[in-house]
Design an enzyme around this catalytic site. Structure first.
Site, PDB file in Angstrom:
ATOM      1  N   VAL A 125      31.126  50.975  31.395  1.00  0.00           N
ATOM      2  CA  VAL A 125      31.312  50.643  32.184  1.00  0.00           C
ATOM      3  C   VAL A 125      30.208  50.766  33.659  1.00  0.00           C
ATOM      4  CG1 VAL A 125      32.226  50.246  34.545  1.00  0.00           C
ATOM      5  CG2 VAL A 125      34.086  49.771  32.984  1.00  0.00           C
ATOM      6  N   CYS A 132      41.104  51.718  27.736  1.00  0.00           N
ATOM      7  CA  CYS A 132      42.053  51.090  28.698  1.00  0.00           C
ATOM      8  C   CYS A 132      43.321  51.442  28.538  1.00  0.00           C
ATOM      9  CB  CYS A 132      41.557  50.102  28.975  1.00  0.00           C
ATOM     10  SG  CYS A 132      39.647  50.399  29.951  1.00  0.00           S
ATOM     11  N   THR A 171      37.792  53.324  36.562  1.00  0.00           N
ATOM     12  CA  THR A 171      39.882  53.263  36.949  1.00  0.00           C
ATOM     13  C   THR A 171      40.816  54.295  36.795  1.00  0.00           C
ATOM     14  OG1 THR A 171      40.125  51.704  35.089  1.00  0.00           O
ATOM     15  CG2 THR A 171      41.806  52.159  35.222  1.00  0.00           C
ATOM     16  N   ARG A 178      38.359  55.154  20.559  1.00  0.00           N
ATOM     17  CA  ARG A 178      39.678  56.118  21.126  1.00  0.00           C
ATOM     18  C   ARG A 178      41.025  55.712  21.016  1.00  0.00           C
ATOM     19  NH1 ARG A 178      35.935  55.892  27.178  1.00  0.00           N
ATOM     20  NH2 ARG A 178      34.841  53.869  25.280  1.00  0.00           N
ATOM     21  N   PHE A 221      36.609  45.002  33.895  1.00  0.00           N
ATOM     22  CA  PHE A 221      37.642  43.976  33.671  1.00  0.00           C
ATOM     23  C   PHE A 221      37.151  43.457  32.461  1.00  0.00           C
ATOM     24  CE2 PHE A 221      38.782  42.907  38.116  1.00  0.00           C
ATOM     25  CZ  PHE A 221      40.960  43.690  37.907  1.00  0.00           C
ATOM     26  N   GLU A 228      34.822  45.943  25.789  1.00  0.00           N
ATOM     27  CA  GLU A 228      34.591  46.419  24.694  1.00  0.00           C
ATOM     28  C   GLU A 228      34.123  45.259  23.370  1.00  0.00           C
ATOM     29  OE1 GLU A 228      35.246  50.060  23.265  1.00  0.00           O
ATOM     30  OE2 GLU A 228      36.102  50.863  25.393  1.00  0.00           O
ATOM     31  N   LEU A 253      48.985  37.651  22.526  1.00  0.00           N
ATOM     32  CA  LEU A 253      50.456  37.955  21.897  1.00  0.00           C
ATOM     33  C   LEU A 253      50.183  37.837  20.375  1.00  0.00           C
ATOM     34  CD1 LEU A 253      52.494  35.119  23.692  1.00  0.00           C
ATOM     35  CD2 LEU A 253      52.804  37.154  23.423  1.00  0.00           C
TER      36      LEU A 253
END
Length: 446
Positions: free
Chosen positions: A15, A264, A125, A331, A156, A159, A254
């Protein structure tokens, strides 16, 4: 005409580094700071600490044009800047809450070195209420000597497309303690020609969690639907297509698979759950989202067991280690759960990823044999398991893949291939939420 600002960005992760570089790209003077001297030395030498498409070139350009600088001297950066962005990590603590240790430390440092009016912007965040906490820490450390404002300006970024997402942001959320601060941060965002959403601090902080939790909910929902599809003979790809064409729903997020990962969604859904618990609200929906995501990792391993009955002594090739393509970030990556599961069942693992092998070696150690060559990874293995939809995997020669496998078994956690194509190649092919392709017979261990 926009008045260009002197900006300090404290924290040089995804970020901070991306945001700082993009602010420099539109003309501001930006110093990116970190307490990690090795990281700053690397950045000063043009060595990126992360893999992000287009970042190297943009950093080099703005360093050469004297708009972007790197430093460990945080006090100096605070004193010489008009706007200070806090972009440090807020990792998940053992109880699921966001760990604000680094945020508090930066706020203390800002307060101790305040020398005039500044705008302090939370880019990290953070839970609702952190803006007010930062404000109180700075007030105490500065002894009220200088005025300042606090702003929540959540990111927002995705990556792999973080540069594009910043330069073409869909919206900028600005929660501020004053109209003056909100106007200045709005001015800072004018070059990005984006929609501005103004609010108080608390609303801005909640918007970030609400957005990520909603997207995570869509992913877990379609994965639950996929598991039902498998039991009733439906094809989740057709279900997703039909549902996604409804303008009220939309087709994004979806795609059935092995669940969400990264920096995140896992962290933010857990943090939001803890926020709800802290105010006495039973957030059952988010609990279910998290539970479904955790179970999806085991579901893909079960598909191997359904084929072979027993994995002990078998060698499984795993394609993809990063949590998504175009990043080396592992992560909460599926591989971190799936590979240990395979090992616990007695399987040997050969793993492929074009760029995340060093991260995998650090996190998984000797639980696998690693390679950045796809077909050498697959060679002489008993089955292949797809975890990341890298272009190299998506467009691989399936006929060649089959020829390298000991047995024609492909388990696809990303639904990359058409069922008819897999049937034509004679593969035993199982994906998520779609009918299996039986293909050629294998030597089972049942």
């Amino acid at each position: 005409m926009m008045i260009l600002k002197r900006i300090a960005v404290i924290g040089t992760g995804y970020v901070g580094l991306v945001s700082g570089t993009c602010f420099a790209e539109v003309g501001n003077s930006v110093v990116c700071c970190d307490i990690d001297a090795e990281k700053i030395r690397g950045l000063s030498a043009g060595i990126m600490p992360i893999y992000e498409n287009g970042l190297q070139e943009l950093v080099d350009k703005n360093v050469n044009e004297n708009r972007l600088f790197f430093s460990t001297d945080i006090p100096k950066a605070i004193k010489e800047s008009d706007i200070i962005y806090i972009a440090v990590g807020t990792p998940m603590s053992e109880n699921g809450e966001a760990d604000l240790t680094y945020v508090k430390s930066v706020a203390e440092s800002i307060g101790s070195h305040l020398n005039g009016y500044k705008i302090i912007v939370n880019k990290s965040t953070v839970p609702v209420g952190t803006g007010k906490l930062v404000q109180s820490i700075i007030e105490e450390a500065s002894k009220g000597e200088y005025p300042f404002d606090v702003v929540s300006n959540p990111e927002f970024l995705r990556e792999g497309t973080a540069i594009y997402d910043t330069m073409n942001m869909e919206r900028a959320v600005i929660g501020a303690t004053s109209e003056k601060a909100a106007a200045i941060i709005e001015e800072l965002h004018k070059p990005f020609q984006t929609k501005i959403v103004k609010s108080n601090l608390e609303s801005a902080e909640m918007i970030k969690y609400a957005a990520n939790a909603f997207l995570a909910t869509k992913i877990s929902f379609i994965n639950d639907m996929a598991n039902i599809c498998e039991r009733v003979g439906a094809d989740v790809s057709k279900v997703s297509e039909g549902v996604g064409l409804d303008s009220r729903i939309g087709k994004k997020f979806l795609q059935a698979g092995i669940g969400f990962g990264g920096s995140c969604f896992p962290k933010d859904t857990m943090a939001l759950l803890q926020i709800a618990k802290s105010v006495g609200y039973p957030f059952k929906m988010i609990e279910a989202v998290i539970e479904t995501n955790q179970k999806q990792r085991a579901h893909i391993v079960q598909k191997l067991l359904d084929v072979f009955g027993d994995l002990n002594g078998m060698t499984i090739s795993v394609l993809g280690l990063a949590f998504k393509p175009n990043t080396n970030d592992m992560r909460s990556a599926p591989a971190l759960d799936v590979i240990p599961m395979l090992r616990s069942l007695g399987a040997n693992v050969q793993a492929y990823d074009p760029i995340a092998v060093p991260e995998a070696e650090r996190l998984l150690g000797d639980q696998a044999v690693y390679s950045n060559d796809l077909f050498s990874t697959v060679k002489d293995t008993d089955a292949c398991l797809i975890l990341t939809d890298w272009p190299q995997v998506k467009h691989m020669d399936v006929k060649k893949l089959k020829s390298y496998l000991n047995q024609p078994v492909l388990i696809d956690g990303r639904n990359l291939f058409e069922l008819d194509d897999m049937k034509r190649e004679g593969l035993i092919y199982h994906s998520i939420g779609r009918p299996g392709v039986q293909g050629e017979k294998i030597l089972t261990k049942v």
